[in-house]
Design an enzyme around this catalytic site. Structure first.
Site, PDB file in Angstrom:
ATOM      1  N   SER A 135      32.898-111.989   1.347  1.00  0.00           N
ATOM      2  CA  SER A 135      33.812-111.128   2.086  1.00  0.00           C
ATOM      3  C   SER A 135      33.507-111.290   3.568  1.00  0.00           C
ATOM      4  O   SER A 135      32.368-111.094   3.996  1.00  0.00           O
ATOM      5  CB  SER A 135      33.591-109.681   1.636  1.00  0.00           C
ATOM      6  OG  SER A 135      34.384-108.792   2.390  1.00  0.00           O
ATOM      7  N   LYS A 161      37.244-114.137   1.081  1.00  0.00           N
ATOM      8  CA  LYS A 161      38.056-112.917   1.257  1.00  0.00           C
ATOM      9  C   LYS A 161      38.005-112.531   2.724  1.00  0.00           C
ATOM     10  O   LYS A 161      36.925-112.388   3.298  1.00  0.00           O
ATOM     11  CB  LYS A 161      37.493-111.817   0.365  1.00  0.00           C
ATOM     12  CG  LYS A 161      37.868-110.385   0.733  1.00  0.00           C
ATOM     13  CD  LYS A 161      37.492-109.421  -0.383  1.00  0.00           C
ATOM     14  CE  LYS A 161      36.983-108.099   0.129  1.00  0.00           C
ATOM     15  NZ  LYS A 161      36.592-107.177  -0.971  1.00  0.00           N
ATOM     16  N   LYS A 163      38.857-109.772   5.586  1.00  0.00           N
ATOM     17  CA  LYS A 163      39.238-108.393   5.865  1.00  0.00           C
ATOM     18  C   LYS A 163      40.409-108.441   6.845  1.00  0.00           C
ATOM     19  O   LYS A 163      40.370-109.230   7.815  1.00  0.00           O
ATOM     20  CB  LYS A 163      38.055-107.643   6.494  1.00  0.00           C
ATOM     21  CG  LYS A 163      36.911-107.398   5.515  1.00  0.00           C
ATOM     22  CD  LYS A 163      37.311-106.386   4.456  1.00  0.00           C
ATOM     23  CE  LYS A 163      36.105-105.921   3.657  1.00  0.00           C
ATOM     24  NZ  LYS A 163      36.486-104.934   2.616  1.00  0.00           N
ATOM     25  N   ASP A 189      41.742-108.278   2.148  1.00  0.00           N
ATOM     26  CA  ASP A 189      41.420-106.886   1.808  1.00  0.00           C
ATOM     27  C   ASP A 189      41.715-106.013   3.024  1.00  0.00           C
ATOM     28  O   ASP A 189      41.130-106.216   4.097  1.00  0.00           O
ATOM     29  CB  ASP A 189      39.939-106.769   1.427  1.00  0.00           C
ATOM     30  CG  ASP A 189      39.545-105.364   0.965  1.00  0.00           C
ATOM     31  OD1 ASP A 189      40.403-104.465   0.953  1.00  0.00           O
ATOM     32  OD2 ASP A 189      38.354-105.186   0.624  1.00  0.00           O
ATOM     33  N   GLU A 214      44.234-106.949  -1.461  1.00  0.00           N
ATOM     34  CA  GLU A 214      43.455-105.821  -1.991  1.00  0.00           C
ATOM     35  C   GLU A 214      43.741-104.557  -1.178  1.00  0.00           C
ATOM     36  O   GLU A 214      43.639-104.564   0.050  1.00  0.00           O
ATOM     37  CB  GLU A 214      41.970-106.211  -1.905  1.00  0.00           C
ATOM     38  CG  GLU A 214      40.992-105.204  -2.465  1.00  0.00           C
ATOM     39  CD  GLU A 214      39.543-105.718  -2.346  1.00  0.00           C
ATOM     40  OE1 GLU A 214      39.333-106.929  -2.097  1.00  0.00           O
ATOM     41  OE2 GLU A 214      38.627-104.891  -2.487  1.00  0.00           O
ATOM     42  N   ASP A 239      41.362-101.446  -5.234  1.00  0.00           N
ATOM     43  CA  ASP A 239      39.923-101.190  -5.128  1.00  0.00           C
ATOM     44  C   ASP A 239      39.758 -99.670  -5.059  1.00  0.00           C
ATOM     45  O   ASP A 239      39.559 -98.998  -6.090  1.00  0.00           O
ATOM     46  CB  ASP A 239      39.382-101.915  -3.874  1.00  0.00           C
ATOM     47  CG  ASP A 239      37.946-101.568  -3.526  1.00  0.00           C
ATOM     48  OD1 ASP A 239      37.329-100.740  -4.215  1.00  0.00           O
ATOM     49  OD2 ASP A 239      37.409-102.111  -2.523  1.00  0.00           O
ATOM     50  N   LYS A 263      34.018-101.714  -9.053  1.00  0.00           N
ATOM     51  CA  LYS A 263      32.737-101.353  -8.426  1.00  0.00           C
ATOM     52  C   LYS A 263      32.183-100.193  -9.237  1.00  0.00           C
ATOM     53  O   LYS A 263      32.840 -99.147  -9.354  1.00  0.00           O
ATOM     54  CB  LYS A 263      32.952-100.884  -6.993  1.00  0.00           C
ATOM     55  CG  LYS A 263      33.374-101.984  -6.019  1.00  0.00           C
ATOM     56  CD  LYS A 263      33.666-101.395  -4.658  1.00  0.00           C
ATOM     57  CE  LYS A 263      34.067-102.489  -3.664  1.00  0.00           C
ATOM     58  NZ  LYS A 263      34.661-101.905  -2.433  1.00  0.00           N
ATOM     59  N   GLY A 291      31.740-105.473  -4.112  1.00  0.00           N
ATOM     60  CA  GLY A 291      30.400-105.333  -3.553  1.00  0.00           C
ATOM     61  C   GLY A 291      30.394-104.283  -2.466  1.00  0.00           C
ATOM     62  O   GLY A 291      31.437-104.001  -1.856  1.00  0.00           O
TER      63      GLY A 291
END
Ligand code: NPQ
Ligand code: MG
Length: 372
Positions: A135, A161, A163, A189, A214, A239, A263, A291
């Site tokens: 990430s 991934k 952000k 995400d 996400e 998420d 998660k 994570g």
């Protein structure tokens, strides 16, 4: 499982690099560990709550307070305790899944350690290594982002991934695709940073063939996510919205997501996380392991969870050196883009006593007999 005392251990772990998301920049992790100690075994749990209530409503001081005042006393009042009961006994206390999950993890670790069974085998793992993604936080500039992505691809990560937030979405994705090509598994995400008013902007991600987007919208906006899923081609993954197996089933049936990030901390523990996995599998929805910048303790448990059959996408289960100069446990090292699933009893790892001593900022020791 007999418990004599619990230690609530707070540690401060500096991150190797600041981690910027749509809700802020983190420079270090202030982590609460739960250490349960019994005559036959001991166990470790890691609470994933952040210092501030920005990712979810929970925060680390609050988690410690609720454990001490409400969660641990309910468990200590039982005539006997098993990990399997923890979730149900604590369910009368509203919310606080991260605090509950950390306690359940510690009890599970102790119980399985006493039995000589690994968490992976207990959960139903079918792999001895798991595929890993990474990430990547919001960068200061596109060239800086491309350097970071290049370094992680060289290390062998199998999925990237990014952000995103309003103002940092189409351009970084385009730049990564232009530089590294269509072969890279790529996803984004947003950590709730958009609303349905941004649907047109998010549809501009369609040409880049992302694995998923996400959590673009608020946690409680299933209707918005369902509407977005009808408007864009990129699969919608949830998420923050997935707080239990029932919430997962609801989101899937309502068309709010076609992929789920799991998660354990967000759903109240590894046993509920397995139920989320199962309900998604029953609906033909792929899952992957999220994570929370865990130490080797939480990482070990995440890697065990990610070895279940329906974890068909690479997770945010990165190697220790993605986050820490010195992990609390023996480091998790990437091997061909994979991490080995711990096979030892319980979570299969223990804190290094010297490292633990170095990073500990406080220890609250509670006698089990005085809690109940
Ligand atoms: C996510 N994690 O999937 C999160 C949330 C997150 C690996 O992207 C400090 C500690 C900062 C934990 C920022 C990843 C964090 C954090 C974001 C977790 O949404
Ligand atoms: Mg997320």
């Amino acid at each position: 499982m007999k418990i004599e005392s619990v230690e609530l251990v707070r540690i401060a772990m500096p991150l190797v690099a600041p981690f910027r998301t749509s809700f802020g920049t983190q420079f270090e992790r202030d982590i609460l560990l739960v250490h349960v100690i019994g005559p036959e075994a001991e166990g470790w749990g890691e609470c994933v709550a952040l210092a501030d209530p920005l990712y979810s409503h929970e925060y680390v001081d609050g988690a410690q307070a609720i454990m001490k005042s409400f969660l641990l006393p309910r468990l200590a009042a039982l005539p006997a305790l098993s990990a399997q009961q923890v979730g149900q006994v604590l369910s009368v206390v509203k919310g606080n899944p991260m605090a509950k999950a950390a306690i359940e993890m510690a009890v599970l670790d102790a119980e399985l350690s006493a039995m000589g069974a690994s968490l992976a085998s207990h959960l139903g793992a079918v792999r001895d290594s798991v595929a890993c993604g990474v990430s990547i936080g919001i960068a200061g500039s596109i060239p800086e982002l491309l350097d970071t992505v290049a370094a992680h691809l060289e290390e062998g990560y199998l999925r990237i991934k990014l952000k995103i937030e309003p103002g940092w979405d189409i351009e970084p994705v385009r730049a990564v695709r232009e530089r590294f090509g269509d072969g890279v598994l790529l996803q984004v995400d947003a950590n709730c940073a958009y609303s349905i008013a941004d649907a047109r902007q998010l549809a501009r991600l369609d040409p880049f063939d992302l694995l998923l987007i996400e959590q673009p919208f608020e946690e409680d906006d299933l209707a918005g996510h369902a509407a977005l899923a009808r408007l864009i081609q990129t699969p919608v993954c949830l998420d923050e919205s997935i707080t239990s197996a029932r919430a997962a089933a609801d989101a899937i049936v309502r068309g709010a997501c076609s992929v789920v990030n799991i998660k354990a901390g967000r759903v109240g523990g590894y046993l509920e996380a397995r139920r989320v996995h199962d309900v998604c599998a029953a609906h033909g929805v792929a899952v992957w392991c999220g994570g929370m910048l865990e130490t080797g303790l939480g990482r070990a448990a995440n890697v065990a969870l990610a070895a279940l059959p329906n974890f068909t996408l690479p997770g945010d289960t990165s190697a220790s050196d993605r986050y820490w100069r010195q992990d609390l446990t023996a480091p998790f090292v990437l091997d061909g883009g994979h991490l080995a699933v711990p096979q030892g009893p319980g979570i299969g790892v223990r804190p290094d006593p010297d490292v633990l001593a170095e990073v500990t900022t406080s220890v609250e020791k509670l006698a089990w007999s005085e809690l109940g």
